[in-house]
Scaffold this motif. Sequence first.
Motif, PDB file in Angstrom:
ATOM      1  N   VAL A  50      -5.063   5.357  -5.099  1.00 18.06           N
ATOM      2  CA  VAL A  50      -5.383   5.050  -3.692  1.00 18.06           C
ATOM      3  C   VAL A  50      -6.886   4.971  -3.464  1.00 18.06           C
ATOM      4  CG1 VAL A  50      -3.211   6.022  -2.882  1.00 18.06           C
ATOM      5  CG2 VAL A  50      -5.248   7.480  -2.942  1.00 18.06           C
ATOM      6  N   ASP A  57      -7.135   2.706   0.005  1.00 17.58           N
ATOM      7  CA  ASP A  57      -6.213   3.248   1.001  1.00 17.58           C
ATOM      8  C   ASP A  57      -6.514   4.703   1.336  1.00 17.58           C
ATOM      9  OD1 ASP A  57      -4.044   1.160   1.603  1.00 17.58           O
ATOM     10  OD2 ASP A  57      -4.125   1.114  -0.581  1.00 17.58           O
ATOM     11  N   ALA A  98      -2.689   6.427   2.676  1.00 20.28           N
ATOM     12  CA  ALA A  98      -1.543   6.132   1.811  1.00 20.28           C
ATOM     13  C   ALA A  98      -0.490   7.229   1.891  1.00 20.28           C
ATOM     14  CB  ALA A  98      -2.012   5.969   0.369  1.00 20.28           C
ATOM     15  N   HIS A 142       1.885  -1.631  -1.959  1.00 24.17           N
ATOM     16  CA  HIS A 142       0.770  -2.352  -2.588  1.00 24.17           C
ATOM     17  C   HIS A 142       1.289  -3.551  -3.360  1.00 24.17           C
ATOM     18  CE1 HIS A 142      -3.082  -3.083  -4.531  1.00 24.17           C
ATOM     19  NE2 HIS A 142      -2.462  -3.113  -5.689  1.00 24.17           N
TER      20      HIS A 142
END
Length: 231
Positions: free
Chosen positions: A158, A163, A167, A189
Amino acid sequence: MIEIWWARLSTQSIDPAWVGDLDAVERERLAAYVRQEDKDRFLLGCTIVRRLLGRRQQLPPASIRLDRRCGDCGRPHGKVRAEGAELSISHSGDLVGVAFHPGTPVGLDVEVVDTRLDPLDLARVSLAPEETEHLVRRDAADRPAAFTTYWTRKEAVVKATGDGIRADLSKLVVSAPDQPAAVLQWPDHDGPVRLVDVDSAPGHRAALAALTEEPIEVGTFDAADVLSFRS
């Protein structure tokens, strides 16, 4: 090759003069830390980045322009970026690490294996059901290290995508700790992700992710080399 530059707090002297190279955002974040060891880790990470890029660009470390804007809100708490460089900074326990590649997004995470924490309690909010099931089957003494391996692998991914805390880690499924690192499933993703475990230091676990279809080649280096750079 993705470079990882490591420094250890136990052996690396912290120079207060490094603060002079920081920008306003970095100084504000440095001041927000309460514990001295947290301040030292943050300052060391910033300094490695600035001197690594300064040496490559033949610029004073203070002249390096870093962008930490969040893609959602625009505030300066996002993934660090610089022109011509993909970066990831991580620090925990005795280690500070910086991953660098000129073009491929990377994510590095290092964590201390904390035997005081309850891995099964943490698993409820960060592991997928099949990962939690694997953790439960392990000996209790092995669970802290196994959970930390899961965690660093997920955090590396992540971080690479940017993210971060947005995430849902329970949807990101990675391979079991006794298997080679890999992303098995992540419906949130769309794109290639490579993942590897990285040698770090006793009592720590580390992982590196890169948004590429190519196998990851890693080179590890002593950050003392770049910390001595002065333009």
